[in-house]
Design an enzyme around this catalytic site. Structure first.
Site, PDB file in Angstrom:
ATOM      1  N   GLY A 197     -14.081 -23.475  37.856  1.00 46.79           N
ATOM      2  CA  GLY A 197     -14.325 -24.351  38.998  1.00 46.79           C
ATOM      3  C   GLY A 197     -14.741 -23.645  40.281  1.00 46.79           C
ATOM      4  O   GLY A 197     -14.495 -24.161  41.370  1.00 46.79           O
ATOM      5  N   ASN A 202     -17.782 -23.308  41.312  1.00 45.06           N
ATOM      6  CA  ASN A 202     -18.819 -24.156  41.935  1.00 45.06           C
ATOM      7  C   ASN A 202     -18.183 -25.354  42.628  1.00 45.06           C
ATOM      8  O   ASN A 202     -18.614 -25.749  43.710  1.00 45.06           O
ATOM      9  CB  ASN A 202     -19.853 -24.606  40.897  1.00 45.06           C
ATOM     10  N   MET A 236     -18.697 -28.283  29.599  1.00 46.28           N
ATOM     11  CA  MET A 236     -19.087 -27.889  28.230  1.00 46.28           C
ATOM     12  C   MET A 236     -19.165 -29.084  27.269  1.00 46.28           C
ATOM     13  O   MET A 236     -19.262 -28.897  26.065  1.00 46.28           O
ATOM     14  CB  MET A 236     -18.072 -26.867  27.673  1.00 46.28           C
ATOM     15  N   VAL A 261     -20.953 -32.433  25.699  1.00 44.58           N
ATOM     16  CA  VAL A 261     -22.246 -33.121  25.566  1.00 44.58           C
ATOM     17  C   VAL A 261     -22.047 -34.560  26.036  1.00 44.58           C
ATOM     18  O   VAL A 261     -21.171 -35.275  25.544  1.00 44.58           O
ATOM     19  CB  VAL A 261     -22.747 -33.090  24.104  1.00 44.58           C
ATOM     20  N   LEU A 262     -22.843 -34.957  27.020  1.00 44.53           N
ATOM     21  CA  LEU A 262     -22.631 -36.275  27.622  1.00 44.53           C
ATOM     22  C   LEU A 262     -23.156 -37.396  26.733  1.00 44.53           C
ATOM     23  O   LEU A 262     -24.203 -37.253  26.092  1.00 44.53           O
ATOM     24  CB  LEU A 262     -23.367 -36.369  28.967  1.00 44.53           C
ATOM     25  N   HIS A 321     -27.167 -24.500  36.376  1.00 43.97           N
ATOM     26  CA  HIS A 321     -27.399 -23.633  35.210  1.00 43.97           C
ATOM     27  C   HIS A 321     -27.667 -22.208  35.684  1.00 43.97           C
ATOM     28  O   HIS A 321     -28.433 -22.004  36.620  1.00 43.97           O
ATOM     29  CB  HIS A 321     -28.582 -24.157  34.382  1.00 43.97           C
ATOM     30  N   ASP A 357     -31.202 -35.143  32.198  1.00 41.28           N
ATOM     31  CA  ASP A 357     -31.787 -36.195  31.356  1.00 41.28           C
ATOM     32  C   ASP A 357     -31.271 -35.999  29.928  1.00 41.28           C
ATOM     33  O   ASP A 357     -30.307 -35.262  29.716  1.00 41.28           O
ATOM     34  CB  ASP A 357     -33.326 -36.205  31.469  1.00 41.28           C
ATOM     35  N   ASP A 414     -30.970 -29.077  29.611  1.00 40.50           N
ATOM     36  CA  ASP A 414     -31.561 -28.332  30.738  1.00 40.50           C
ATOM     37  C   ASP A 414     -33.027 -28.689  30.986  1.00 40.50           C
ATOM     38  O   ASP A 414     -33.817 -27.844  31.424  1.00 40.50           O
ATOM     39  CB  ASP A 414     -31.431 -26.802  30.524  1.00 40.50           C
TER      40      ASP A 414
END
Ligand code: GAR
Length: 208
Positions: A12, A14, A91, A93-94, A110, A147, A151
């Protein structure tokens, strides 16, 4: 006020950079409403709690199916009525549904200059290991909208960082964070919160 939620998995730093930038008023018109981690031990959750921000763990491991996890995550994000979702070392996957619902309202940081050293398998330290293996002299970080691809979304900001001959992946990772990630991510959030950017034909434009 832009209502921001963070999805995290690890340290964390960022998130911390954004918390600090809000305190220092380098980011205006934005507040962090929630920090959600898939990992119960993520230090990012401690950082959130220390700053009186709601800190939650929603882990796929505690659900019978991936679909159940996706639904729970989406439900929680909706409850917070977020305007922006920030992936900061996330980490997970959405779910596709989430990406559709929050089109151009999810950003990611990234640790390379996209389109180099990105895509499936490129995360965290692995990125810097491959940068060193390849012997490139300049790397950096990219903040972009998310999207359906890995990346591939519209690029908001990039900043380059020098690779030095004696670098280890850990040393390079730290330099990329300090000199790029912790700068461009807060800046991108401030730009979004203050209506300075928009997406036109899949590209980010800065409004003059
Ligand atoms: C950051 O270096 C970020 O760029 C990277 O994970 C780290 C999270 O650090 N993200 C990726 O590699 C995404 N593909 P943090 O938890 O200290 O912010």
């Amino acid at each position: 006020m832009l209502r921001v939620g963070f999805l995290v998995s690890g340290g964390g730093t960022n998130l911390q950079a954004v918390i600090d930038a809000i305190k220092a008023e380098k980011i205006t018109n934005a507040s962090i409403e929630a920090v959600i981690s898939n990992n119960p031990n993520a230090y990012a959750l401690t950082r959130a709690r220390e700053n009186n921000i709601d800190a939650l763990c929603i882990s796929p491991k505690t659900f019978d199916t991936r679909d159940d996890f996706n639904k729970a995550l989406l439900k929680k994000l909706r409850e917070y009525r977020l305007d922006l979702i920030v992936l900061a070392g996330c980490m997970v996957v959405l779910p596709k549904e989430l990406i559709e619902e929050y089109r151009n309202r999810i950003i990611n940081i990234h640790p390379s200059l996209i389109p180099s050293f990105c895509g499936t398998g490129y995360y965290g330290l692995k990125v810097h290991e491959r940068v060193l293996e390849r012997g490139v002299k300049i790397t950096g970080a990219t903040c972009h909208f998310v999207d359906e691809g890995t990346d591939t979304g519209p690029i908001i900001a990039q900043k380059c960082v020098e690779v030095l001959e004696d670098d280890t992946p850990e040393i390079l990772q730290r330099r990329v964070m300090e000199q790029a990630e912790w700068i461009i991510m807060p800046q991108a959030i401030d730009d979004i919160a203050n209506g300075r950017i928009c997406v036109v034909d899949g590209k980010v434009k800065h409004i003059k």
